[in-house]
Design a protein around this motif. Sequence first.
Motif, PDB file in Angstrom:
ATOM      1  N   GLN A  75       0.736  -1.112   0.172  1.00  0.00           N
ATOM      2  CA  GLN A  75       0.148  -0.024   0.157  1.00  0.00           C
ATOM      3  C   GLN A  75       1.023   1.349   0.144  1.00  0.00           C
ATOM      4  OE1 GLN A  75      -2.211  -1.192   3.456  1.00  0.00           O
ATOM      5  NE2 GLN A  75      -4.162  -1.506   2.290  1.00  0.00           N
ATOM      6  N   LEU A  76       1.974   1.267   0.775  1.00  0.00           N
ATOM      7  CA  LEU A  76       2.732   2.457   0.808  1.00  0.00           C
ATOM      8  C   LEU A  76       3.492   2.447  -0.691  1.00  0.00           C
ATOM      9  CD1 LEU A  76       4.514   2.192   4.111  1.00  0.00           C
ATOM     10  CD2 LEU A  76       3.101   3.835   3.428  1.00  0.00           C
ATOM     11  N   GLY A  77       3.787   1.555  -1.278  1.00  0.00           N
ATOM     12  CA  GLY A  77       4.513   1.692  -2.672  1.00  0.00           C
ATOM     13  C   GLY A  77       3.297   2.142  -3.599  1.00  0.00           C
ATOM     14  N   SER A  78       2.225   1.597  -3.424  1.00  0.00           N
ATOM     15  CA  SER A  78       1.040   2.236  -4.274  1.00  0.00           C
ATOM     16  C   SER A  78       0.749   3.744  -4.199  1.00  0.00           C
ATOM     17  CB  SER A  78      -0.272   1.538  -4.236  1.00  0.00           C
ATOM     18  OG  SER A  78      -0.268   0.035  -4.513  1.00  0.00           O
ATOM     19  N   TYR A  79       1.139   4.014  -2.762  1.00  0.00           N
ATOM     20  CA  TYR A  79       0.871   5.490  -2.515  1.00  0.00           C
ATOM     21  C   TYR A  79       2.024   6.401  -3.357  1.00  0.00           C
ATOM     22  CZ  TYR A  79       1.075   9.452   0.675  1.00  0.00           C
ATOM     23  OH  TYR A  79       1.196  10.912   1.124  1.00  0.00           O
ATOM     24  N   LEU A  80       3.268   5.762  -3.041  1.00  0.00           N
ATOM     25  CA  LEU A  80       4.247   6.466  -3.928  1.00  0.00           C
ATOM     26  C   LEU A  80       4.108   6.589  -5.403  1.00  0.00           C
ATOM     27  CD1 LEU A  80       7.545   5.143  -2.405  1.00  0.00           C
ATOM     28  CD2 LEU A  80       6.628   7.359  -2.228  1.00  0.00           C
ATOM     29  N   LEU A  81       3.521   5.618  -6.001  1.00  0.00           N
ATOM     30  CA  LEU A  81       2.950   5.738  -7.344  1.00  0.00           C
ATOM     31  C   LEU A  81       1.757   6.502  -7.764  1.00  0.00           C
ATOM     32  CD1 LEU A  81       3.832   2.088  -8.222  1.00  0.00           C
ATOM     33  CD2 LEU A  81       5.162   4.086  -8.645  1.00  0.00           C
ATOM     34  N   ASP A  82       1.198   6.837  -6.464  1.00  0.00           N
ATOM     35  CA  ASP A  82      -0.197   7.768  -6.524  1.00  0.00           C
ATOM     36  C   ASP A  82      -1.151   6.856  -7.331  1.00  0.00           C
ATOM     37  OD1 ASP A  82      -1.807   9.875  -6.115  1.00  0.00           O
ATOM     38  OD2 ASP A  82      -1.312  10.914  -8.013  1.00  0.00           O
ATOM     39  N   ALA A  83      -1.294   5.636  -6.916  1.00  0.00           N
ATOM     40  CA  ALA A  83      -2.147   4.586  -7.431  1.00  0.00           C
ATOM     41  C   ALA A  83      -2.953   4.072  -6.509  1.00  0.00           C
ATOM     42  CB  ALA A  83      -1.398   3.518  -8.034  1.00  0.00           C
ATOM     43  N   LYS A 112      11.388   4.839  -0.981  1.00  0.00           N
ATOM     44  CA  LYS A 112      11.768   5.936  -1.829  1.00  0.00           C
ATOM     45  C   LYS A 112      13.103   5.632  -2.278  1.00  0.00           C
ATOM     46  CE  LYS A 112       8.763   9.539  -0.106  1.00  0.00           C
ATOM     47  NZ  LYS A 112       8.541  10.775   0.667  1.00  0.00           N
ATOM     48  N   ALA A 113      14.121   5.145  -1.299  1.00  0.00           N
ATOM     49  CA  ALA A 113      15.449   4.912  -1.558  1.00  0.00           C
ATOM     50  C   ALA A 113      15.534   3.753  -2.606  1.00  0.00           C
ATOM     51  CB  ALA A 113      16.077   4.739  -0.385  1.00  0.00           C
ATOM     52  N   LYS A 114      14.787   2.887  -2.560  1.00  0.00           N
ATOM     53  CA  LYS A 114      14.974   1.746  -3.617  1.00  0.00           C
ATOM     54  C   LYS A 114      14.597   2.016  -4.876  1.00  0.00           C
ATOM     55  CE  LYS A 114      14.163  -1.920  -0.069  1.00  0.00           C
ATOM     56  NZ  LYS A 114      14.951  -2.968  -0.211  1.00  0.00           N
ATOM     57  N   ALA A 115      13.434   3.100  -4.977  1.00  0.00           N
ATOM     58  CA  ALA A 115      12.949   3.564  -6.250  1.00  0.00           C
ATOM     59  C   ALA A 115      13.897   4.502  -6.999  1.00  0.00           C
ATOM     60  CB  ALA A 115      11.598   4.378  -5.991  1.00  0.00           C
ATOM     61  N   ALA A 116      14.858   5.066  -5.890  1.00  0.00           N
ATOM     62  CA  ALA A 116      15.641   5.959  -6.540  1.00  0.00           C
ATOM     63  C   ALA A 116      16.920   5.487  -7.062  1.00  0.00           C
ATOM     64  CB  ALA A 116      16.018   7.187  -5.466  1.00  0.00           C
TER      65      ALA A 116
END
Length: 143
Positions: A75-83, A112-116
């Motif tokens: 859910q936090l990952g989806s939050y980061l993706l605005d999904a 966020k660090a992993k996405a960066a």
Amino acid sequence: MGEIHQTAIDDETLRSYLAETLPGEDMARVEKSLRDSAELRARLEDVRQNRGDTGLHTLGAIWRRGRLTCPNRQQLGSYLLDALDPDFASYLTFHLDVVACPFCQANLADLKAKAAQPSGASKSRHHRILRSSQHLLGDEGRS
């Protein structure tokens, strides 16, 4: 007579101190008072010995321990993706920014660090894994 700048610390405050439910400013005040007063340290030990398990099994304690209001990493990952559904995204914004849940903030920072990470790093890792297991693929992996 000197002025008294601090309010008296009662047993309820000491119980809250032990449960770590006091605001930061009050926690600091109690800690300073504990350093300065052997009598207060003795009272704290009495409160600790006589508190039993009160508060350990309250609804609030169980709720906090189980982090029942915390989202999962997906859910936090989806939050980061605005999904996310806008209502749920609004709740997560509240949970992260107003409640300031340290557990969820740490999870979000990790995501966020992993996405960066540069995409080359993940491709290189994928290539190393593929090479290390290529012998298991037989002739299929040698094209």
